[in-house]
Scaffold this motif. Structure first.
Motif, PDB file in Angstrom:
ATOM      1  N   MET A  73       0.835  -1.197   0.000  1.00 30.35           N
ATOM      2  CA  MET A  73       0.000   0.000   0.000  1.00 30.35           C
ATOM      3  C   MET A  73       0.870   1.248   0.000  1.00 30.35           C
ATOM      4  O   MET A  73       1.966   1.251   0.551  1.00 30.35           O
ATOM      5  CB  MET A  73      -0.893   0.041   1.252  1.00 30.35           C
ATOM      6  CG  MET A  73      -1.873  -1.090   1.370  1.00 30.35           C
ATOM      7  SD  MET A  73      -2.771  -1.047   2.948  1.00 30.35           S
ATOM      8  CE  MET A  73      -4.017   0.159   2.558  1.00 30.35           C
ATOM      9  N   HIS A  74       0.329   2.307  -0.604  1.00 28.38           N
ATOM     10  CA  HIS A  74       0.953   3.618  -0.503  1.00 28.38           C
ATOM     11  C   HIS A  74       0.730   4.154   0.912  1.00 28.38           C
ATOM     12  O   HIS A  74      -0.223   3.758   1.591  1.00 28.38           O
ATOM     13  CB  HIS A  74       0.337   4.584  -1.517  1.00 28.38           C
ATOM     14  CG  HIS A  74       0.673   4.239  -2.923  1.00 28.38           C
ATOM     15  ND1 HIS A  74      -0.193   3.581  -3.747  1.00 28.38           N
ATOM     16  CD2 HIS A  74       1.799   4.452  -3.647  1.00 28.38           C
ATOM     17  CE1 HIS A  74       0.359   3.391  -4.929  1.00 28.38           C
ATOM     18  NE2 HIS A  74       1.577   3.910  -4.903  1.00 28.38           N
ATOM     19  N   ALA A  75       1.580   5.089   1.319  1.00 27.80           N
ATOM     20  CA  ALA A  75       1.495   5.646   2.671  1.00 27.80           C
ATOM     21  C   ALA A  75       0.122   6.254   2.947  1.00 27.80           C
ATOM     22  O   ALA A  75      -0.454   6.044   4.015  1.00 27.80           O
ATOM     23  CB  ALA A  75       2.591   6.694   2.882  1.00 27.80           C
ATOM     24  N   GLY A  76      -0.410   7.006   2.011  1.00 24.30           N
ATOM     25  CA  GLY A  76      -1.706   7.640   2.204  1.00 24.30           C
ATOM     26  C   GLY A  76      -2.825   6.628   2.380  1.00 24.30           C
ATOM     27  O   GLY A  76      -3.698   6.798   3.234  1.00 24.30           O
ATOM     28  N   ALA A  77      -2.809   5.581   1.580  1.00 25.53           N
ATOM     29  CA  ALA A  77      -3.839   4.541   1.680  1.00 25.53           C
ATOM     30  C   ALA A  77      -3.723   3.796   3.009  1.00 25.53           C
ATOM     31  O   ALA A  77      -4.739   3.471   3.638  1.00 25.53           O
ATOM     32  CB  ALA A  77      -3.726   3.565   0.513  1.00 25.53           C
ATOM     33  N   ALA A  84      -5.154   7.071  10.605  1.00 26.49           N
ATOM     34  CA  ALA A  84      -3.988   7.688  11.238  1.00 26.49           C
ATOM     35  C   ALA A  84      -3.448   8.807  10.357  1.00 26.49           C
ATOM     36  O   ALA A  84      -3.757   8.903   9.171  1.00 26.49           O
ATOM     37  CB  ALA A  84      -2.898   6.636  11.456  1.00 26.49           C
ATOM     38  N   ASP A  85      -2.629   9.632  10.948  1.00 23.84           N
ATOM     39  CA  ASP A  85      -1.959  10.704  10.232  1.00 23.84           C
ATOM     40  C   ASP A  85      -0.847  10.116   9.355  1.00 23.84           C
ATOM     41  O   ASP A  85      -0.120   9.222   9.790  1.00 23.84           O
ATOM     42  CB  ASP A  85      -1.379  11.687  11.259  1.00 23.84           C
ATOM     43  CG  ASP A  85      -0.809  12.905  10.601  1.00 23.84           C
ATOM     44  OD1 ASP A  85       0.444  13.021  10.563  1.00 23.84           O
ATOM     45  OD2 ASP A  85      -1.598  13.742  10.124  1.00 23.84           O
ATOM     46  N   LYS A  86      -0.717  10.640   8.158  1.00 22.85           N
ATOM     47  CA  LYS A  86       0.301  10.142   7.223  1.00 22.85           C
ATOM     48  C   LYS A  86       1.717  10.299   7.790  1.00 22.85           C
ATOM     49  O   LYS A  86       2.580   9.455   7.554  1.00 22.85           O
ATOM     50  CB  LYS A  86       0.168  10.857   5.889  1.00 22.85           C
ATOM     51  CG  LYS A  86       0.974  10.227   4.778  1.00 22.85           C
ATOM     52  CD  LYS A  86       0.688  10.915   3.449  1.00 22.85           C
ATOM     53  CE  LYS A  86       1.616  10.399   2.373  1.00 22.85           C
ATOM     54  NZ  LYS A  86       1.385  11.088   1.106  1.00 22.85           N
ATOM     55  N   SER A  87       1.956  11.345   8.585  1.00 21.77           N
ATOM     56  CA  SER A  87       3.292  11.537   9.159  1.00 21.77           C
ATOM     57  C   SER A  87       3.618  10.433  10.167  1.00 21.77           C
ATOM     58  O   SER A  87       4.764   9.989  10.267  1.00 21.77           O
ATOM     59  CB  SER A  87       3.422  12.916   9.804  1.00 21.77           C
ATOM     60  OG  SER A  87       2.537  13.041  10.891  1.00 21.77           O
ATOM     61  N   LEU A  88       2.609   9.968  10.923  1.00 22.06           N
ATOM     62  CA  LEU A  88       2.825   8.859  11.855  1.00 22.06           C
ATOM     63  C   LEU A  88       3.177   7.591  11.081  1.00 22.06           C
ATOM     64  O   LEU A  88       4.106   6.865  11.457  1.00 22.06           O
ATOM     65  CB  LEU A  88       1.575   8.634  12.717  1.00 22.06           C
ATOM     66  CG  LEU A  88       1.591   7.405  13.635  1.00 22.06           C
ATOM     67  CD1 LEU A  88       2.741   7.482  14.640  1.00 22.06           C
ATOM     68  CD2 LEU A  88       0.247   7.277  14.349  1.00 22.06           C
ATOM     69  N   VAL A  89       2.467   7.341  10.012  1.00 22.68           N
ATOM     70  CA  VAL A  89       2.743   6.168   9.171  1.00 22.68           C
ATOM     71  C   VAL A  89       4.167   6.252   8.624  1.00 22.68           C
ATOM     72  O   VAL A  89       4.916   5.268   8.648  1.00 22.68           O
ATOM     73  CB  VAL A  89       1.709   6.049   8.027  1.00 22.68           C
ATOM     74  CG1 VAL A  89       2.147   5.023   6.988  1.00 22.68           C
ATOM     75  CG2 VAL A  89       0.338   5.705   8.591  1.00 22.68           C
ATOM     76  N   SER A  90       4.555   7.418   8.172  1.00 20.82           N
ATOM     77  CA  SER A  90       5.889   7.601   7.606  1.00 20.82           C
ATOM     78  C   SER A  90       6.986   7.367   8.648  1.00 20.82           C
ATOM     79  O   SER A  90       7.986   6.692   8.380  1.00 20.82           O
ATOM     80  CB  SER A  90       6.002   9.000   7.014  1.00 20.82           C
ATOM     81  OG  SER A  90       7.214   9.147   6.346  1.00 20.82           O
ATOM     82  N   ARG A  91       6.800   7.916   9.852  1.00 19.33           N
ATOM     83  CA  ARG A  91       7.801   7.714  10.922  1.00 19.33           C
ATOM     84  C   ARG A  91       7.917   6.233  11.299  1.00 19.33           C
ATOM     85  O   ARG A  91       9.011   5.705  11.454  1.00 19.33           O
ATOM     86  CB  ARG A  91       7.438   8.539  12.164  1.00 19.33           C
ATOM     87  CG  ARG A  91       7.731  10.009  12.045  1.00 19.33           C
ATOM     88  CD  ARG A  91       7.603  10.726  13.380  1.00 19.33           C
ATOM     89  NE  ARG A  91       6.337  10.521  14.055  1.00 19.33           N
ATOM     90  CZ  ARG A  91       5.236  11.249  13.859  1.00 19.33           C
ATOM     91  NH1 ARG A  91       5.256  12.225  12.976  1.00 19.33           N
ATOM     92  NH2 ARG A  91       4.132  11.003  14.543  1.00 19.33           N
TER      93      ARG A  91
END
Length: 162
Positions: A73-77, A84-91
């Motif tokens: 999945m892409h980060a946004g999806a 959740a917030d995309k920044s949390l997923v990214s971290r």
């Protein structure tokens, strides 16, 4: 083992308020049981994250579980799927990547984009944890009759829909 409750059991059960038996009392019981269930699930999630890897946070465990179920999945999806917030997923993705549990791969349809996928190591560890969970759930529900388990599943599904 968790036995099936009869009407008589409900009368003696402290989690069901005595009194008029109206909808408000029943809702209070549901709220209380959800609170207890939430605490159990939160503790279980923390332990499963540690079992996966001592440095994995519960949200990282949720991310990897979602990727196991849904595939890359892409980060946004992924952020949307987990509310959740995309920044949390990214971290979390950066940490999971450093631990060798997640990979970022270039999206062949859009070379500027990347998507997340779990590694074989993460898949093996998650499969083991999920297998243990299923065995524990089976052991806990062994004393229930099959129809009670089906009704319970339908009611949980119904609850998850609202």
């Amino acid at each position: 083992m968790i036995p099936t409750m009869t009407e008589t059991d409900h009368v003696a059960d402290a989690s069901v308020p005595s009194g008029t038996g109206d909808l408000d009392d029943a809702i209070v019981s549901v709220e209380r049981e959800f609170g207890a269930l939430f605490v159990q699930l939160r503790n279980r999630m923390r332990l499963q994250a540690q079992e996966l890897h001592p440095q994995v946070q519960p949200f990282g465990y949720l991310m990897l579980s979602a990727l196991l179920r849904s595939g890359p999945m892409h980060a946004g999806a992924l952020a949307e799927a987990l509310s959740a917030d995309k920044s949390l997923v990214s971290r979390q993705a950066s940490q999971l990547e450093q631990l060798g549990l997640l990979r970022r791969e270039q999206d062949p349809a859009d070379r500027r984009a990347t998507y997340f996928t779990i590694t074989d190591e993460a898949r093996g560890r998650l499969d083991r944890i999920i297998g243990n969970n299923r065995r524990e759930l089976r052991a806990g529900l062994t004393g229930w009759n099959v129809e009670d388990v089906r009704v319970f599943a339908r009611l949980l599904h119904r609850m998850n829909e609202f």
